[in-house]
Design an enzyme around this catalytic site. Structure first.
Site, PDB file in Angstrom:
ATOM      1  N   GLU A 181       0.704  -0.955  -0.023  1.00 29.53           N
ATOM      2  CA  GLU A 181      -0.017   0.056  -0.003  1.00 29.53           C
ATOM      3  C   GLU A 181       0.837   1.306   0.144  1.00 29.53           C
ATOM      4  O   GLU A 181       0.679   2.229   0.978  1.00 29.53           O
ATOM      5  CB  GLU A 181      -0.973  -0.081   1.277  1.00 29.53           C
ATOM      6  N   GLU A 366      -5.645  -8.453   0.599  1.00 28.88           N
ATOM      7  CA  GLU A 366      -6.089  -8.205   1.744  1.00 28.88           C
ATOM      8  C   GLU A 366      -7.562  -7.701   1.698  1.00 28.88           C
ATOM      9  O   GLU A 366      -8.107  -6.956   0.527  1.00 28.88           O
ATOM     10  CB  GLU A 366      -5.673  -6.908   2.483  1.00 28.88           C
TER      11      GLU A 366
HETATM   12  C1  FCB Z   1      -4.476  -1.998   5.527  1.00 35.03           C
HETATM   13  C2  FCB Z   1      -3.335  -2.430   5.986  1.00 35.03           C
HETATM   14  C3  FCB Z   1      -3.274  -3.438   6.925  1.00 35.03           C
HETATM   15  C4  FCB Z   1      -4.469  -3.401   7.839  1.00 35.03           C
HETATM   16  C5  FCB Z   1      -5.406  -3.084   7.268  1.00 35.03           C
HETATM   17  C6  FCB Z   1      -6.828  -3.201   7.829  1.00 35.03           C
HETATM   18  O1  FCB Z   1      -4.519  -0.734   4.921  1.00 35.03           O
HETATM   19  O2  FCB Z   1      -2.430  -2.930   4.967  1.00 35.03           O
HETATM   20  O3  FCB Z   1      -1.969  -3.692   7.574  1.00 35.03           O
HETATM   21  O4  FCB Z   1      -4.159  -2.374   8.974  1.00 35.03           O
HETATM   22  O5  FCB Z   1      -5.478  -2.066   6.360  1.00 35.03           O
END
Ligand code: FCB
Length: 467
Positions: A181, A366
């Site tokens: 990210e 994620e």
């Molecule tokens: C993302 C992050 C991860 C976690 C999630 C909820 O932005 O990569 O580390 O905090 O959000």
């Protein structure tokens, strides 16, 4: 594990019948990150990171929480690996802490590397594929002291670190991810100051982004050189932006939101150009310094793209050149206050495929949600998470049906952990963590996911499993 003896909830979490996600080649995993779970911040020669400094600064995190203890994964890693294996996932996404494995003079810290070698080897022994992120936000503080990502030199230091890790851990990893990210590192870290190192100026954000992406390109080369043949890519967070107003100014606000969140990262990676509306419209005067050749380094082909998706925002024009988030009433939200909007993931995947014809294979690296989970009689009921996951599986399935090449899905997160500026209050785990005792308890969502994985495995390879 005693929790495994509990009955599996009736509602399995599974992709829709006939979905490509049920194919045995589709990769199912869980994800974590070093600073959020490891603790042991000054063990075995680990150097301070920007998150140690930031979280120890009063007022920066909820309740003053820090990653000093976290889930004590640095000492409990073997049991945690067994827990991951017990879930039955194909893959685990973790990150390496740069300050653990490289001394300030650039030489390897073998004590820190040994930790990751043991961890990766045990995962491998369980047959779990290892997807390793090189940078999940824990920049060594000594580099921040020299400007951090505002200093072009940090991109080169990152490539040296990537070269070191790929050389030392080659053969133990199935997939490398350079950055997690970059939008968060650049914008939250240098643009609005919500994350470490806590600076706040859009000009800093655009320059930091450029150096992050340059670092990604240089690291990609380094990894390919030192661990040839192992797929390598990056992880980008993306957000859906729409407007409940048909006013053209509000529609433009929604477009700018997605441009700022998504294309600021994806466009340079996939086309070698920046979306210049960023500095022509949104943040006048914030164009970064780009040297000749940089964009070619940034845009070299990747083996895959990791996508992290969480929510949608409702945008309106701010009356000038920007946008404001006007939260919709009466929509389902999570403990973070984020809207649950699975359709946004399908929309974005389809859009990326349309706009970027060279989009590489995608992994959802994620997706998940936080809820205020508690253990009652050894059980954690988290029905919203089960439903959230199920609906996102369906959205991804629809995107695959529409032709997007999605090959895997990682739930954020394996277990509750240090949620950055929100500390330990926000619980994203499939597994509940009691931070006083460090006891791990599978939530109902974990059992439902486990039930799906077991059934899928049994259906795919009956002979191998029963003989
Ligand atoms: C993302 C992050 C991860 C976690 C999630 C909820 O932005 O990569 O580390 O905090 O959000």
């Amino acid at each position: 594990m005693p929790e495994s003896a509990l009955p599996v909830p009736a509602d399995r979490i599974a992709p829709p019948a006939g979905s490509a996600m049920a194919d045995p080649r589709f990769l199912w995993g869980v994800a974590t990150a070093s600073y959020q779970i490891e603790g042991a911040i000054d063990t075995d020669g680990r150097l301070p990171s920007i998150w140690d400094t930031f979280s120890a600064t009063p007022g920066k995190t909820l309740g003053g929480d820090t990653g000093e203890q976290a889930c004590e994964h640095y000492t409990r890693w073997a049991d945690d690996v067994d827990l991951i294996a017990d879930l039955g996932v194909d893959a685990y996404r973790l990150s390496i802490a740069w300050p653990r494995v490289m001394h300030a003079d650039g030489t390897p810290n073998q004590a820190g590397l040994g930790f990751y070698r043991r961890l990766l080897a045990r995962l491998g022994a369980h047959g779990i594929q290892r997807y390793v992120t090189l940078y999940h936000w824990d920049l060594p503080q000594h580099l921040e002291d020299r400007g951090g990502w505002l200093n072009r030199d940090t991109a080169y230091r990152f490539a040296e670190y990537a070269a070191l890790v790929a050389r030392e851990l080659s053969g133990l990893v199935e997939g490398w991810m350079t950055l997690n990210e970059p939008w968060c590192s650049a914008f939250l870290g240098y643009g609005n100051g919500h994350h470490a190192p806590g600076l706040a100026d859009p000009r800093y954000a655009t320059q930091a982004m450029h150096h992050l992406l340059l670092g990604h390109g240089l690291a990609l080369d380094a990894v390919r050189q030192n661990d040839p043949g192992t797929p390598a890519g990056i992880v980008a967070n993306v957000g859906r932006g729409t407007s409940d107003s048909a006013d053209p100014a509000d529609q433009e606000a929604a477009r700018l939101y997605e441009l700022q969140h998504n294309d600021w990262v994806l466009q340079p990676l996939l086309t070698g150009t920046y979306p210049t509306d960023l500095w022509d419209k949104l943040w006048p005067g914030s164009a970064p310094l780009v040297l000749p050749g940089d964009m070619a380094v940034i845009s070299q082909p990747m083996d895959f793209l990791g996508i992290n998706y969480y929510f949608r925002c409702n945008l309106r024009s701010d009356g000038a050149h920007g946008f404001v988030d006007v939260p919709l009433a009466d929509v389902e939200r999570t403990q973070m206050g984020w809207e649950v909007y699975p359709q946004g993931l399908e929309d974005l995947l389809r859009r990326f495929k349309a706009v970027y014809p060279n989009l590489p294979p995608v992994y959802i690296t994620e997706n998940g949600m936080a809820s205020d989970d508690t253990v009652v009689d050894g059980r954690v009921a988290d029905p919203q998470r089960q439903s959230f996951l199920q609906r996102h599986f369906a959205a991804i399935s629809r995107a695959i049906d529409a032709g997007v090449d999605v090959r895997g899905y990682f739930i954020w997160s394996l277990m509750d952990n240090f949620e950055w500026a929100f500390g330990y209050e926000r619980r994203f785990g499939l597994v509940h963590v009691d931070y006083t005792t460090q006891v791990r308890t599978l939530k109902d969502s974990a059992r439902a996911f486990q039930a799906f994985l077991q059934q899928r495995r049994a259906a795919a390879t009956p002979a191998a499993l029963t003989t």
